[in-house]
Design an enzyme around this catalytic site. Structure first.
Site, PDB file in Angstrom:
ATOM      1  N   HIS A 144       0.847  -1.196   0.000  1.00  0.00           N
ATOM      2  CA  HIS A 144       0.000   0.000   0.000  1.00  0.00           C
ATOM      3  C   HIS A 144       0.880   1.243   0.000  1.00  0.00           C
ATOM      4  O   HIS A 144       1.727   1.404   0.865  1.00  0.00           O
ATOM      5  CB  HIS A 144      -0.928  -0.005   1.219  1.00  0.00           C
ATOM      6  CG  HIS A 144      -2.126  -0.892   1.029  1.00  0.00           C
ATOM      7  ND1 HIS A 144      -3.303  -0.713   1.706  1.00  0.00           N
ATOM      8  CD2 HIS A 144      -2.321  -1.945   0.205  1.00  0.00           C
ATOM      9  CE1 HIS A 144      -4.177  -1.620   1.319  1.00  0.00           C
ATOM     10  NE2 HIS A 144      -3.602  -2.396   0.422  1.00  0.00           N
ATOM     11  N   TYR A 174      -9.363   5.819   6.999  1.00  0.00           N
ATOM     12  CA  TYR A 174      -9.544   6.215   8.403  1.00  0.00           C
ATOM     13  C   TYR A 174     -10.535   7.369   8.410  1.00  0.00           C
ATOM     14  O   TYR A 174     -10.247   8.427   7.835  1.00  0.00           O
ATOM     15  CB  TYR A 174      -8.231   6.689   9.011  1.00  0.00           C
ATOM     16  CG  TYR A 174      -7.201   5.603   9.256  1.00  0.00           C
ATOM     17  CD1 TYR A 174      -6.348   5.175   8.243  1.00  0.00           C
ATOM     18  CD2 TYR A 174      -7.074   5.011  10.515  1.00  0.00           C
ATOM     19  CE1 TYR A 174      -5.396   4.176   8.476  1.00  0.00           C
ATOM     20  CE2 TYR A 174      -6.126   4.022  10.756  1.00  0.00           C
ATOM     21  CZ  TYR A 174      -5.290   3.607   9.733  1.00  0.00           C
ATOM     22  OH  TYR A 174      -4.352   2.634   9.954  1.00  0.00           O
ATOM     23  N   PRO A 204      -4.850   1.176  18.529  1.00  0.00           N
ATOM     24  CA  PRO A 204      -4.507   0.638  17.206  1.00  0.00           C
ATOM     25  C   PRO A 204      -4.562   1.639  16.051  1.00  0.00           C
ATOM     26  O   PRO A 204      -4.209   1.289  14.925  1.00  0.00           O
ATOM     27  CB  PRO A 204      -5.548  -0.472  17.002  1.00  0.00           C
ATOM     28  CG  PRO A 204      -6.666  -0.153  17.923  1.00  0.00           C
ATOM     29  CD  PRO A 204      -6.081   0.576  19.078  1.00  0.00           C
ATOM     30  N   LYS A 238       0.482   0.521  14.965  1.00  0.00           N
ATOM     31  CA  LYS A 238       1.855   0.419  15.476  1.00  0.00           C
ATOM     32  C   LYS A 238       2.127  -0.785  16.384  1.00  0.00           C
ATOM     33  O   LYS A 238       3.280  -1.173  16.584  1.00  0.00           O
ATOM     34  CB  LYS A 238       2.204   1.691  16.277  1.00  0.00           C
ATOM     35  CG  LYS A 238       2.434   2.902  15.420  1.00  0.00           C
ATOM     36  CD  LYS A 238       3.806   2.884  14.783  1.00  0.00           C
ATOM     37  CE  LYS A 238       3.853   3.683  13.510  1.00  0.00           C
ATOM     38  NZ  LYS A 238       3.696   2.952  12.278  1.00  0.00           N
ATOM     39  N   TYR A 289       3.696   6.849  10.101  1.00  0.00           N
ATOM     40  CA  TYR A 289       2.837   5.703   9.790  1.00  0.00           C
ATOM     41  C   TYR A 289       3.653   4.568   9.158  1.00  0.00           C
ATOM     42  O   TYR A 289       3.458   3.395   9.487  1.00  0.00           O
ATOM     43  CB  TYR A 289       1.702   6.121   8.848  1.00  0.00           C
ATOM     44  CG  TYR A 289       0.623   5.071   8.689  1.00  0.00           C
ATOM     45  CD1 TYR A 289      -0.487   5.059   9.527  1.00  0.00           C
ATOM     46  CD2 TYR A 289       0.716   4.083   7.715  1.00  0.00           C
ATOM     47  CE1 TYR A 289      -1.475   4.088   9.399  1.00  0.00           C
ATOM     48  CE2 TYR A 289      -0.264   3.107   7.579  1.00  0.00           C
ATOM     49  CZ  TYR A 289      -1.354   3.123   8.421  1.00  0.00           C
ATOM     50  OH  TYR A 289      -2.324   2.155   8.296  1.00  0.00           O
TER      51      TYR A 289
HETATM   52  P1  RFL Z   1       0.623 -11.025  22.185  1.00  0.00           P
HETATM   53  O1  RFL Z   1       0.253 -11.167  20.773  1.00  0.00           O
HETATM   54  O2  RFL Z   1      -0.413 -10.637  23.160  1.00  0.00           O
HETATM   55  O3  RFL Z   1       1.268 -12.422  22.617  1.00  0.00           O
HETATM   56  C1  RFL Z   1       1.549 -12.727  23.971  1.00  0.00           C
HETATM   57  C2  RFL Z   1       1.497 -14.226  24.125  1.00  0.00           C
HETATM   58  O4  RFL Z   1       1.821 -14.556  25.473  1.00  0.00           O
HETATM   59  C3  RFL Z   1       0.926 -15.548  25.938  1.00  0.00           C
HETATM   60  N1  RFL Z   1       0.864 -15.474  27.404  1.00  0.00           N
HETATM   61  C4  RFL Z   1       1.484 -16.356  28.218  1.00  0.00           C
HETATM   62  N2  RFL Z   1       2.254 -17.418  27.967  1.00  0.00           N
HETATM   63  C5  RFL Z   1       2.719 -18.120  29.038  1.00  0.00           C
HETATM   64  N3  RFL Z   1       2.439 -17.785  30.323  1.00  0.00           N
HETATM   65  C6  RFL Z   1       1.669 -16.736  30.622  1.00  0.00           C
HETATM   66  N4  RFL Z   1       1.411 -16.400  31.894  1.00  0.00           N
HETATM   67  C7  RFL Z   1       1.160 -15.961  29.548  1.00  0.00           C
HETATM   68  N5  RFL Z   1       0.377 -14.850  29.467  1.00  0.00           N
HETATM   69  C8  RFL Z   1       0.213 -14.592  28.173  1.00  0.00           C
HETATM   70  C9  RFL Z   1      -0.382 -15.211  25.258  1.00  0.00           C
HETATM   71  O5  RFL Z   1      -1.253 -16.328  25.209  1.00  0.00           O
HETATM   72  C10 RFL Z   1       0.099 -14.770  23.887  1.00  0.00           C
HETATM   73  O6  RFL Z   1       0.149 -15.845  22.964  1.00  0.00           O
HETATM   74  O7  RFL Z   1       1.828  -9.997  22.374  1.00  0.00           O
HETATM   75  P2  RFL Z   1       3.081  -9.660  21.415  1.00  0.00           P
HETATM   76  O8  RFL Z   1       3.721 -10.911  20.907  1.00  0.00           O
HETATM   77  O9  RFL Z   1       3.868  -8.662  22.163  1.00  0.00           O
HETATM   78  O10 RFL Z   1       2.454  -8.995  20.112  1.00  0.00           O
HETATM   79  C11 RFL Z   1       1.862  -7.731  20.164  1.00  0.00           C
HETATM   80  C12 RFL Z   1       0.660  -7.660  19.246  1.00  0.00           C
HETATM   81  O11 RFL Z   1      -0.148  -8.800  19.419  1.00  0.00           O
HETATM   82  C13 RFL Z   1      -0.154  -6.401  19.532  1.00  0.00           C
HETATM   83  O12 RFL Z   1       0.676  -5.268  19.697  1.00  0.00           O
HETATM   84  C14 RFL Z   1      -1.153  -6.021  18.478  1.00  0.00           C
HETATM   85  O13 RFL Z   1      -1.916  -7.080  18.010  1.00  0.00           O
HETATM   86  C15 RFL Z   1      -2.050  -4.963  19.116  1.00  0.00           C
HETATM   87  N6  RFL Z   1      -3.364  -4.975  18.571  1.00  0.00           N
HETATM   88  C16 RFL Z   1      -3.526  -4.392  17.374  1.00  0.00           C
HETATM   89  N7  RFL Z   1      -2.471  -3.766  16.785  1.00  0.00           N
HETATM   90  C17 RFL Z   1      -2.615  -3.194  15.585  1.00  0.00           C
HETATM   91  O14 RFL Z   1      -1.643  -2.649  15.059  1.00  0.00           O
HETATM   92  N8  RFL Z   1      -3.840  -3.236  14.953  1.00  0.00           N
HETATM   93  C18 RFL Z   1      -4.937  -3.877  15.506  1.00  0.00           C
HETATM   94  O15 RFL Z   1      -6.001  -3.920  14.925  1.00  0.00           O
HETATM   95  C19 RFL Z   1      -4.807  -4.462  16.758  1.00  0.00           C
HETATM   96  N9  RFL Z   1      -5.854  -5.089  17.369  1.00  0.00           N
HETATM   97  C20 RFL Z   1      -4.443  -5.600  19.254  1.00  0.00           C
HETATM   98  C21 RFL Z   1      -5.690  -5.657  18.599  1.00  0.00           C
HETATM   99  C22 RFL Z   1      -4.300  -6.169  20.536  1.00  0.00           C
HETATM  100  C23 RFL Z   1      -5.379  -6.761  21.214  1.00  0.00           C
HETATM  101  N10 RFL Z   1      -5.157  -7.288  22.546  1.00  0.00           N
HETATM  102  C24 RFL Z   1      -3.866  -7.172  23.167  1.00  0.00           C
HETATM  103  C25 RFL Z   1      -6.095  -7.880  23.375  1.00  0.00           C
HETATM  104  C26 RFL Z   1      -6.768  -6.276  19.245  1.00  0.00           C
HETATM  105  C27 RFL Z   1      -6.625  -6.844  20.536  1.00  0.00           C
HETATM  106  C28 RFL Z   1      -7.847  -7.495  21.122  1.00  0.00           C
HETATM  107  C1  PHB Z   2      -6.420  -3.957  10.803  1.00  0.00           C
HETATM  108  O1  PHB Z   2      -6.451  -4.270   9.608  1.00  0.00           O
HETATM  109  O2  PHB Z   2      -6.804  -4.725  11.699  1.00  0.00           O
HETATM  110  C2  PHB Z   2      -5.916  -2.623  11.177  1.00  0.00           C
HETATM  111  C3  PHB Z   2      -5.350  -1.803  10.219  1.00  0.00           C
HETATM  112  C4  PHB Z   2      -4.897  -0.542  10.569  1.00  0.00           C
HETATM  113  C5  PHB Z   2      -5.013  -0.124  11.873  1.00  0.00           C
HETATM  114  C6  PHB Z   2      -5.556  -0.946  12.832  1.00  0.00           C
HETATM  115  C7  PHB Z   2      -6.020  -2.213  12.481  1.00  0.00           C
HETATM  116  O3  PHB Z   2      -4.596   1.131  12.196  1.00  0.00           O
END
Ligand code: RFL
Ligand code: PHB
Length: 385
Positions: free
Chosen positions: A72, A196, A288, A292, A380
């Site tokens: 993109h 957005y 989100p 980032k 971004y």
């Molecule tokens: P993760 O992906 O949360 O992985 C952590 C892992 O640790 C495990 N864990 C344990 N394992 C052993 N013992 C324990 N006591 C443990 N406690 C937890 C968990 O099961 C899990 O597998 O963290 P990591 O690797 O740092 O990655 C970060 C990303 O996942 C996160 O920054 C993003 O996904 C944030 N985020 C989003 N970011 C975006 O850029 N766009 C999004 O749309 C977006 N949606 C989200 C999100 C984060 C969410 N969270 C944290 C609930 C939506 C949600 C719901």
């Molecule tokens: C997504 O595709 O889940 C997404 C993309 C951009 C964002 C957040 C989430 O800023």
């Protein structure tokens, strides 16, 4: 059992760290509380910075991403239906890649050779100021792993940060009074690029996973419940927040996933406690809006991998000594940008009419200023370290 580094958590941060370490010849064991299936079922981020793509290549896990990821070169911003494209390519010569976090995780799982223990219960960290060891329970039996270092990659609710004495930790937090209701649907995206949208009814985002799968979000109050949102209600609300021409193109269908994510800014300092290091969501959360979260997590472990490789293989502490300070500078810049994008694009009931006029002025400034657009574009697509 003995290993160089125990990694807690097999999300993208833990899996990437494990892979970079194993490629360098550093031994690791990953302990994950959930099953692999469960980890892959979480629908989260979708946008990768160029640095994250390069890291997947370094991990020798980039093949499918290059074949299936979508390049993109810009995003669209919309304010009360007025549209403006931010052209990353023309502004700064950069781009991003649309490729889901689920796929990043799947690809990293596929290349990993060393041990990952899924469904490891009651992980406990011991003596990380001295000679660290970790215990966990699997199938009712408690196991012990001795190690040189522990990497806490276990997300916001993990055990690693919680194991640090409260007095050793400073936390910074902002909880927003809203969340994002997200829907995944097997229909082509409404537009080629992400949109957005700020609207008086609240923020909306049109994102995508592929040419046939779309991801949409609408801002909802923090206490909203997903059960209150039928698919029809979601599509009506999304259409109401988009420019009418865009809304007319929206292809809807039955949702294949629907969930609400709360929005929060959070940073824990420092990131090192003796021989324990925090990385990814265990250390920080961004709302989100700036896409980032995942990129920041991968940036942390890229730096941490180099530092641990130096410590284990070259017996030098220079990298691990610098990790926390260096990473926090990068993290705070991403916190700032995510907070700014969130502030511009969401409705904040408490700031009233004055707040909305300020947001409009910010949008008008942005669309009229190449410098402001360049600033958005470089944040971004990912700032250099
Ligand atoms: P993760 O992906 O949360 O992985 C952590 C892992 O640790 C495990 N864990 C344990 N394992 C052993 N013992 C324990 N006591 C443990 N406690 C937890 C968990 O099961 C899990 O597998 O963290 P990591 O690797 O740092 O990655 C970060 C990303 O996942 C996160 O920054 C993003 O996904 C944030 N985020 C989003 N970011 C975006 O850029 N766009 C999004 O749309 C977006 N949606 C989200 C999100 C984060 C969410 N969270 C944290 C609930 C939506 C949600 C719901
Ligand atoms: C997504 O595709 O889940 C997404 C993309 C951009 C964002 C957040 C989430 O800023």
């Amino acid at each position: 059992m003995r290993t160089h580094v125990v990694i807690v958590g097999a999300g993208p941060a833990g899996l990437m760290l494990g892979r970079l370490l194993e490629l360098a010849g550093v031994n690791t064991v990953i302990l994950e509380r959930r099953s692999g299936q469960y980890v892959l079922g979480r629908i989260r981020a979708g946008v990768l910075e160029q640095g994250s793509v390069a890291l997947m290549d370094r991990a020798e896990a980039g093949e499918r991403l290059h074949a299936e990821g979508l390049l993109h070169h810009g995003v669209e911003l919309s304010f009360d239906g007025d549209r403006h494209r931010i052209d990353f390519n023309a502004l700064i010569g950069r781009h991003v890649m649309v490729y889901g976090q689920t796929e990043v995780t799947r690809d990293l799982m596929a290349v990993r050779q060393a041990t990952t223990i899924y469904e490891a219960e009651d992980v406990e960290l011991h003596d990380f100021d001295g000679k660290p060891w970790v215990t966990y329970r699997k199938d009712g039996v408690t196991h012990r792993i001795d190690c040189d270092f522990i990497a806490g990659c276990d997300g916001y609710h993990g055990v690693s940060r919680a194991s640090v004495p409260e007095a050793a930790l400073t936390t910074f937090e902002r909880i927003y009074p809203f969340g994002w209701l997200g829907v995944l649907v097997d229909k082509p995206p409404v537009a080629d690029e992400l949109i957005y949208a700020h609207h008086a009814r609240g923020f909306a985002l049109c994102s995508q996973r592929s040419n046939t799968r779309s991801r949409y979000y609408v801002q909802v109050p923090a206490d909203e419940r997903v059960e209150n949102w039928s698919d029809d209600r979601f599509w009506d609300e999304l259409r109401a927040r988009l420019n009418p021409e865009t809304a007319a193109h929206l292809q809807t269908g039955p949702s294949i996933e629907k969930s609400i994510a709360p929005l929060r800014s959070f940073v824990a300092e420092p990131l090192r406690f003796g021989r324990l290091f925090l990385a990814g969501d265990a250390a920080h959360i961004v709302p989100p809006t700036g896409a980032k979260g995942l990129n920041l997590a991968l940036g942390d472990v890229a730096a941490l991998a180099d530092a641990l490789i130096e410590a284990v293989l070259e017996n030098s502490t220079a990298g691990i000594d610098a990790y926390s300070t260096t990473a926090l500078k990068r993290i705070w810049k991403a916190e700032r940008f995510s907070w700014w994008m969130t502030s511009l694009l969401h409705t904040f009931p408490e700031t009233g009419a004055f707040g909305r006029r300020i947001q409009r002025a910010e949008f008008d400034y942005l669309t009229g200023s190449l410098a402001a657009q360049q600033s958005l574009a470089e944040n971004y697509t990912g700032l250099p370290d």
